[in-house]
Scaffold this motif. Structure first.
Motif, PDB file in Angstrom:
ATOM      1  N   ALA A 132       0.831  -1.210   0.000  1.00 21.68           N
ATOM      2  CA  ALA A 132       0.000   0.000   0.000  1.00 21.68           C
ATOM      3  C   ALA A 132       0.862   1.256   0.000  1.00 21.68           C
ATOM      4  N   ALA A 133       1.946   1.246   0.750  1.00 20.61           N
ATOM      5  CA  ALA A 133       2.848   2.403   0.798  1.00 20.61           C
ATOM      6  C   ALA A 133       3.497   2.635  -0.570  1.00 20.61           C
ATOM      7  N   LEU A 163      -7.627   0.466  -0.678  1.00 14.91           N
ATOM      8  CA  LEU A 163      -8.416   1.250   0.273  1.00 14.91           C
ATOM      9  C   LEU A 163      -9.821   0.697   0.425  1.00 14.91           C
ATOM     10  N   ALA A 196       1.313   6.354  -7.010  1.00 15.10           N
ATOM     11  CA  ALA A 196       0.089   7.101  -7.315  1.00 15.10           C
ATOM     12  C   ALA A 196       0.320   8.600  -7.173  1.00 15.10           C
ATOM     13  N   GLU A 197       1.064   8.990  -6.173  1.00 16.84           N
ATOM     14  CA  GLU A 197       1.354  10.407  -5.959  1.00 16.84           C
ATOM     15  C   GLU A 197       2.174  10.998  -7.099  1.00 16.84           C
ATOM     16  N   ILE A 244      -4.014  -1.091   4.729  1.00 12.86           N
ATOM     17  CA  ILE A 244      -4.248   0.307   5.107  1.00 12.86           C
ATOM     18  C   ILE A 244      -4.651   0.347   6.575  1.00 12.86           C
ATOM     19  N   LEU A 246      -4.204   1.315  -5.530  1.00 10.19           N
ATOM     20  CA  LEU A 246      -4.369   1.951  -4.229  1.00 10.19           C
ATOM     21  C   LEU A 246      -5.847   2.084  -3.872  1.00 10.19           C
ATOM     22  N   THR A 259       0.980   4.010  -2.965  1.00 16.06           N
ATOM     23  CA  THR A 259       0.786   5.431  -2.667  1.00 16.06           C
ATOM     24  C   THR A 259       1.875   6.276  -3.306  1.00 16.06           C
ATOM     25  N   MET A 312      -2.746   4.226  -8.972  1.00 14.16           N
ATOM     26  CA  MET A 312      -3.952   4.848  -8.410  1.00 14.16           C
ATOM     27  C   MET A 312      -5.071   3.822  -8.292  1.00 14.16           C
TER      28      MET A 312
END
Length: 74
Positions: free
Chosen positions: A45-46, A67, A52-53, A73, A63, A49, A60
């Protein structure tokens, strides 16, 4: 064709540490599915992220799915 998934995960790790978003995505998938590494949904997940950022659409999506499932998460 012989695949060495452990070596691939090691190379993805090196590139991901340098901020390469596609490597972060691929390494996250490795951690999500335990391919070449021990499964670790929190780390996956990290990594999703981080990618995705940086605007990676596949990250995205992954993630968002993590979620929605509460997978890795906290």
């Amino acid at each position: 064709m012989c695949r060495n998934v452990t070596t691939a995960a090691q190379w993805y790790t090196l590139a991901a540490r340098q901020g390469h978003e596609k490597a972060q995505l691929n390494l996250a998938l490795c951690y999500q599915h335990g391919i070449g590494v021990d499964a670790d949904l929190t780390l996956a997940a990290a990594l999703f992220t981080g990618a995705a950022e940086q605007g990676n659409p596949a990250a995205m999506l992954q993630l968002a799915q993590a979620l929605a499932a509460g997978s890795g998460i906290h």
